[in-house]
Every structure is written in structure tokens, then in C-alpha cells.
Design an enzyme around this catalytic site. Structure first.
Site, short mmCIF file in Angstrom:
data_model
loop_
_atom_site.label_atom_id
_atom_site.label_comp_id
_atom_site.label_asym_id
_atom_site.label_seq_id
_atom_site.Cartn_x
_atom_site.Cartn_y
_atom_site.Cartn_z
N TYR A 1 -1.17 8.22 -2.80
CA TYR A 1 -1.44 7.82 -4.17
C TYR A 1 -2.67 8.53 -4.74
CZ TYR A 1 1.84 3.86 -4.38
OH TYR A 1 2.95 3.08 -4.42
N GLY A 2 -3.61 8.86 -3.86
CA GLY A 2 -4.87 9.45 -4.33
C GLY A 2 -4.68 10.74 -5.10
N CYS B 1 -11.26 2.65 -0.07
CA CYS B 1 -9.84 2.97 0.18
C CYS B 1 -9.50 2.17 1.42
CB CYS B 1 -9.67 4.46 0.43
SG CYS B 1 -8.02 4.89 1.06
N THR B 2 -8.38 1.45 1.35
CA THR B 2 -8.06 0.55 2.48
C THR B 2 -7.74 1.32 3.77
OG1 THR B 2 -5.79 0.40 1.63
CG2 THR B 2 -7.33 -1.38 1.04
N HIS B 3 -7.47 2.62 3.66
CA HIS B 3 -7.26 3.41 4.88
C HIS B 3 -8.56 3.56 5.70
CE1 HIS B 3 -3.39 4.63 3.18
NE2 HIS B 3 -3.12 5.25 4.31
N ASP C 1 0.87 -1.19 0.00
CA ASP C 1 0.00 0.00 0.00
C ASP C 1 0.90 1.23 0.00
OD1 ASP C 1 -2.38 1.56 0.16
OD2 ASP C 1 -2.19 1.71 2.33
N SER C 2 0.28 2.40 -0.15
CA SER C 2 1.04 3.65 -0.06
C SER C 2 1.41 3.95 1.39
CB SER C 2 0.19 4.79 -0.61
OG SER C 2 -1.02 4.86 0.13
N CYS D 1 -4.51 -1.79 -1.79
CA CYS D 1 -4.74 -0.37 -2.08
C CYS D 1 -5.67 -0.30 -3.28
CB CYS D 1 -3.40 0.28 -2.41
SG CYS D 1 -3.52 1.96 -3.02
N ASN D 2 -6.80 0.37 -3.10
CA ASN D 2 -7.77 0.48 -4.20
C ASN D 2 -7.22 1.35 -5.33
OD1 ASN D 2 -10.82 -0.44 -3.28
ND2 ASN D 2 -9.50 0.10 -1.56
N THR D 3 -6.50 2.41 -4.99
CA THR D 3 -5.99 3.31 -6.03
C THR D 3 -5.03 2.55 -6.94
OG1 THR D 3 -6.06 5.04 -4.33
CG2 THR D 3 -4.96 5.58 -6.41
#
Ligand code: DGL
Length: 263
Positions: free
Chosen positions: A43-44, A189-191, A11-12, A75-77
């Protein structure tokens, strides 16, 4: 298959921990390498071209160094932009994380679904395709919130996060035309599952859909015949930059991550 070969999560930042946690429940002895592209965060706010070139290159280096059995783009992005590039660049199974629009459509009574992601994710054609395939009779209201990503990072770095701040970063989704009818929100978003408690307090009437447990089941299924160590071992977190805001070691220990490295 070497039992010590890890699962690589990418992930970022800290978001992928929301995918790692349900995976550890299913595979408690799995060795884990968690990579946070701290040098590329967030990343967004990046362009499609940047993500599409950066993510496969970094994953290539991580795979060479840690020899994982499977990689998870948590990470979805990165997944909605670069999953195909990564799959064609790497010679191992790659699991992606894409907005859980299908389960949200199964759940929604009002047929109005909010997709809460990063600015980059919510503009992806991948999201249009998911909506057309699985939620054709629903209105989809998208909101990209860089503020929520920052709040999740701050929370895991030990800061006090107020429900008010989470509410303010999310409210525009409900203020959009038709937004007052949203009854189901995809945490795209995984966050964001890391803020589920605060989101639940800020907007208690809606249901939240987190794709993490489904991704964990997919990882367990893909590795179902593989050997694991007898005991759980400490996992490694790898950052791509030497400095910057980082999660507390005490927080990382809750996810089984005890060793820090820099790529
Ligand atoms: N965790 C990420 C996602 O699922 C990206 C957050 C960011 O770096 O902007 O989209």
C-alpha cells in the site's frame, strides 16, 4: 450478539499481526478473521485515490462474508487515508491504526521524534494534524521505508533477515537534518514491530513506540460486554490473491491462524 462473530483484522500483508498479537493476549477466545490484501500489496507505494477506493470496497466484501462484530484497519497507510470512508461505508465499529505520535511526545527528552512509516503514510495531512495536536514543541522527522515493509514480509515467510539490511533501510531517517537528535521512533507502519528485535540491535539508543497494545486495549474496551466462545477457536487468514509470497503456516499458528481462504 453471536459469540462466534469474529473480529476482522485488515492489512495489506503481515503487518496487522503486530496488532493481532496484543489483542489475543487480552481476548484469547476471540474468533479472528485476518485479511491480507496480497493483491494490493504494498500500500505504501499506492496513491491516495487507489487506497481510498480499494479499502472500503474490500472491507465491504469481507464484512458481508464473515459478519464480524468489529473491524480493525491494522494498517497505518489505509487508516490515515481511508478511515473516514470505511466508517461511512460500514455499519459496524471500525478501529483504525494511526501513528502513535502522542505517546512518543510524552516519552521524548530530546524533543526530536522519528516517524517511520510507509511513503504514503508519512506524507498524509493526518500526520501533520497529530504532530500539531500532540507534539507541537517537537521536531518530527519522517521517513518512508518500503524496504522495511519487504523485510518484515520476508522474515515471516521464513527468510533470514540481517540487522545490516534493517539498518540500511532506516539509516536515512537518522541522516536527515536533525536526525542525530532523534531519541524516540514511532513505528508508524504495522509491519515494523515485527522487526523490533533487528531495529533494537541496529539502533539501540532510541526508544520505539508501537501503537499495537493501545489498539488492543481499545478493541477489548469496545467489546467489553460482548459474549465470546468458551474455548479459543482456530482463526482464518484470507488473501485477496491466489499466489505470492506468504507467511509460513507455522508462523501464522503462533497468532492462532490455522485456516487459509481466498477472497
Ligand atoms: N502495514 C502497512 C502500514 O501499516 C502497509 C505496508 C504496505 O503495504 O506498504 O502502513
Amino acid at each position: 450478539m453471536d459469540p462466534n462473530s469474529p473480529i476482522l483484522f485488515f492489512d495489506s500483508g503481515v503487518g496487522g499481526l503486530s496488532v493481532l498479537a496484543p489483542t489475543r493476549l487480552l481476548l484469547p477466545n476471540a474468533p479472528v478473521v485476518y485479511a491480507a490484501d496480497s493483491a494490493g500489496f504494498p500500500y505504501g507505494k499506492r496513491s491516495e485515490a487507489e487506497i481510498a477506493s480499494r479499502v472500503p470496497a474490500l472491507l465491504g466484501r469481507l464484512v458481508e462474508r464473515f459478519q464480524p462484530r468489529l473491524a480493525v484497519i491494522a494498517c497505518n497507510t489505509a487508516s490515515t487515508i481511508a478511515l473516514d470512508h470505511v466508517r461511512s461505508a460500514l455499519d459496524l465499529p471500525v478501529v483504525g491504526t494511526v501513528p502513535a505520535i502522542k505517546p512518543a511526545a510524552e516519552l521524548s527528552a530530546s524533543r526530536v521524534i522519528g516517524v517511520l512509516g510507509t511513503e504514503a503514510t508519512v506524507r498524509q495531512p493526518y500526520v501533520d494534524d497529530l504532530a500539531a495536536s500532540f507534539a507541537a514543541d517537537c521536531t518530527i522527522i519522517r521517513h518512508g521505508s518500503p524496504g522495511l515493509v519487504e523485510l518484515a514480509e520476508a522474515k515471516l515467510a521464513g527468510a533470514e533477515i540481517s540487522v545490516e539490511a534493517v539498518r540500511a533501510a532506516t539509516q536515512p531517517m537518522f541522516d536527515a537534518p536533525g536526525g542525530d537528535r532523534i531519541d524516540t521512533v514511532v513505528l508508524a507502519c504495522t509491519h515494523f514491530p515485527l522487526l523490533q528485535e533487528e531495529l533494537g540491535q541496529a539502533f539501540p539508543k532510541v526508544s520505539y513506540v508501537d501503537g499495537g497494545p493501545g489498539i488492543a486495549r481499545r478493541i477489548a474496551w469496545l467489546t467489553r460486554e460482548q459474549p465470546w466462545p468458551q474455548e479459543p477457536a482456530g482463526g482464518i487468514i484470507v488473501y485477496t490473491s491466489a499466489d505470492g509470497e506468504r507467511p509460513l503456516m507455522s508462523v501464522l499458528a503462533r497468532y492462532g491462524l490455522t485456516e487459509v481462504k481466498t477472497l
